[in-house]
Motif scaffolding. Structure first.
Motif: not given
Lengths: 174, 411
Positions: B141-142, B148-149, B200-202, B145, B2-7
């Motif tokens: 992907p974040i 932190l948020a 090198g990654t989040l 972070l 589905i388009g908006v579901v983040p991976r």
């Protein structure tokens, strides 16, 4: 699905914006601002700009509005203010004019820019690509603007310190 | 897809949408929820028992074996107490605030890898019901972070709770709390950034996968300094002793939650203890390899647990830090407010920033494949610049102190 997210996020943004204006209590208005910022963050996520969404929440909601609240609480202006008293006579008509002008500009920009925006190439957002492409943009292509911004911030900080800290020696000299 | 579901999870990228992906996600949500609550209950008991031991007392010993059910009894009692809202409170904000503290505390669990097979360079994916997934609720992907948020949202809970109570002690407590949390967030973020740069990654699972052996643990590969800074800044973020000025009973009655009672108070209480556990888990994930096994003489001593080995390692490591927190509380006296701010702004942030820059220089050297001599020169220049910055900083501090004294400041 995308439309649903868009509509909900936009509703959040608009509701928050109305809240900022309509609430008489400054703390409630600040919370309205938080709602708007979250809505924008949802928009960022929907456009797969995850890093921007995180930064939006961390910097704006987490630092800037917290600072607003801090000032509101410390200064004790958290009671509804009387809006009938107008300190500067011109500011309200001026605000209306500027508001209309800015929204006109924004709408014009969107209408004019529709073709350009549509032709922009899509950025893949797999894993850390987001943050990489952003970093490449900021630190190589636009490094001068970036550094100028940091100078601006330093100037702002120094200015604040100088303005708020009037040392006793200068008072004696006067 | 589905388009908006983040991976966020490999299981969501499957082609055949049937009950398996939903079962996997649902199971994970349920397990995390239960772990969160039971872990918090256990943490309260653990802290009381250890502190009691250190102070030569018995501690809770009536409800259940070893007093284990004491927290459950206390919780039930809290539920049935009267829920008071002060007259001068801002009712809406007063009601929202506990949830703003509680929900972020829970959500941190979503990004922490709770297990999985990271041995021999595996990336930690497991197969359940024929679907590939990770032993963590989401791997957005974040990544880090998100934590932190969430911690910056948790500031709102404390701040609004104090303000909306309409009373001066909670307000003072919340102003202290938010000042403290904002100040230490900078040091926390900078030491976190060193880890992100090294890995090198989040993504949290990527960070764990990067720490495949003990020499690769970020504790060692970033130098121990970021770890120490992170530990101190985290203690301050959590408002744990010795940084618990927010709840200094002698000065502020009970801090920001003075006016809260019943279930609303319970939510603050739960959030605080849950944060202790989840932030310890985050610390372990970032610096100690999370579910990565520690090889003693080339042998993974918990290998007999099979697929639960990773989870067992995580538990062992988290336990060490939970004990450390209780230990802090039992031994260290509370800091004064100016000491707190001095430590945060004049020690932790400059050190974290300097260390970050030094590691960044080293990283650039590594990326450019520098020769041995070039590397030495690079490190020399880096350290030289840092020493210069340190001297400038000290000079600035001396000038500032002299100015203050000439204006008649007492300290």
């Amino acid at each position: 699905m995308e439309l649903l997210v868009f509509v909900l996020a936009t509703a959040m943004v608009i509701a928050g914006a109305i809240g900022v204006i309509a609430y008489r209590n400054p703390v409630h208005a600040a919370l309205g601002l938080v709602l708007t910022l979250f809505g924008v963050a949802v928009h960022f996520v929907a456009m797969e700009a995850h890093f921007l969404a995180a930064v939006q929440v961390i910097v704006y909601a987490g630092a800037i509005v917290v600072l607003f609240l801090f000032v509101i609480m410390l200064l004790g202006v958290d009671r509804a203010e009387d809006l009938d008293v107008e300190p500067f006579k011109v500011q309200r008509p001026l605000a209306v004019i500027i508001g209309v002008a800015v929204s006109g500009l924004v709408i014009a920009a969107v209408v004019r820019g529709r073709s350009t925006l549509g032709s922009l190439q899509e950025v893949t957002a797999e894993g850390d690509d987001n943050i990489r492409s952003l970093a490449r943009n900021l630190y190589s292509d636009h490094v001068l603007a970036f550094e100028l911004t940091s100078v601006l911030l330093i100037v702002a900080v120094v200015g604040t310190v100088v303005l708020t800290r009037r040392s006793r020696r200068s008072e004696v000299a006067e | 897809m589905i388009g908006v579901v983040p991976r966020i999870d490999p299981v969501l990228e499957t082609e055949n949408w049937w009950w398996q992906p939903l079962a996997v996600v649902g199971l994970k949500v349920l397990v995390i929820f239960i772990i969160g609550l039971v872990g918090t209950m256990f943490m309260v008991w653990f802290e009381r028992k250890i502190v009691a031991g250190m102070q030569n007392r018995v501690g809770p010993n009536k409800a259940g074996p070893f007093g284990l059910l004491q927290t459950l009894a206390d919780g039930t009692k809290l539920f049935f107490k009267e829920d008071l809202i002060p007259d001068r409170a801002d009712r809406m904000v007063f009601r929202i605030a506990p949830f703003l503290a509680f929900v972020p505390a829970f959500l941190v669990w979503a990004v922490i890898p709770l297990g999985g097979d990271f041995t021999n360079g595996n990336d930690g994916t497991v197969t359940w019901f024929g679907e590939t997934t990770r032993v963590q609720l989401a791997d957005p992907p974040i990544g880090v972070l998100l934590v932190l948020a969430l911690s910056s949202i948790a500031v709102y809970g404390v701040m609004l709770a104090g303000w909306s109570s309409g009373s001066k002690y909670p307000l003072l407590g919340s102003v202290r709390a938010s000042a403290q949390m904002i100040s230490y967030e900078a040091a926390l973020g900078l030491s976190l950034a060193t880890v992100l740069m090294t890995a090198g990654t989040l993504s949290t699972s990527g960070i764990v996968a990067n720490q495949s052996s003990i020499t690769n643990w970020h504790l060692l590969s970033t130098g121990v300094v970021p770890f120490v800074i992170f530990l101190i800044a985290m203690t301050a973020e959590l408002n744990r002793p010795p940084f618990d000025l927010v709840e200094a009973e002698q000065e502020l009655v009970g801090g920001f939650h003075t006016e809260y009672s019943s279930i609303r108070f319970a939510l603050f209480f739960l959030a605080e203890f849950m944060n202790v556990i989840s932030m310890s888990a985050l610390l372990v994930t970032l610096f100690l390899g999370g579910p990565q096994p520690l090889y003693l003489g080339g042998v993974d001593v918990l290998a007999f647990l099979g697929p639960f080995g990773g989870t067992a390692w995580l538990l062992v490591k988290v336990f060490i830090f939970l004990y450390v927190y209780v230990w802090f509380r039992a031994t260290l006296p509370r800091l004064r407010y100016d000491q707190l701010m001095n430590l945060g702004w004049k020690v932790l942030i400059p050190v974290a920033l300097g260390w970050f820059l030094l590691l960044a220089v080293l990283q650039v050297g590594r990326d450019r494949n520098m020769s041995q001599t070039g590397y030495v020169v690079l490190v020399g220049i880096g350290i030289g610049v840092l020493v210069l910055c340190y001297l400038l900083f000290q000079a600035a501090l001396i000038v500032a102190r002299r100015n203050r004294e000439s204006e008649g400041a007492a300290y």
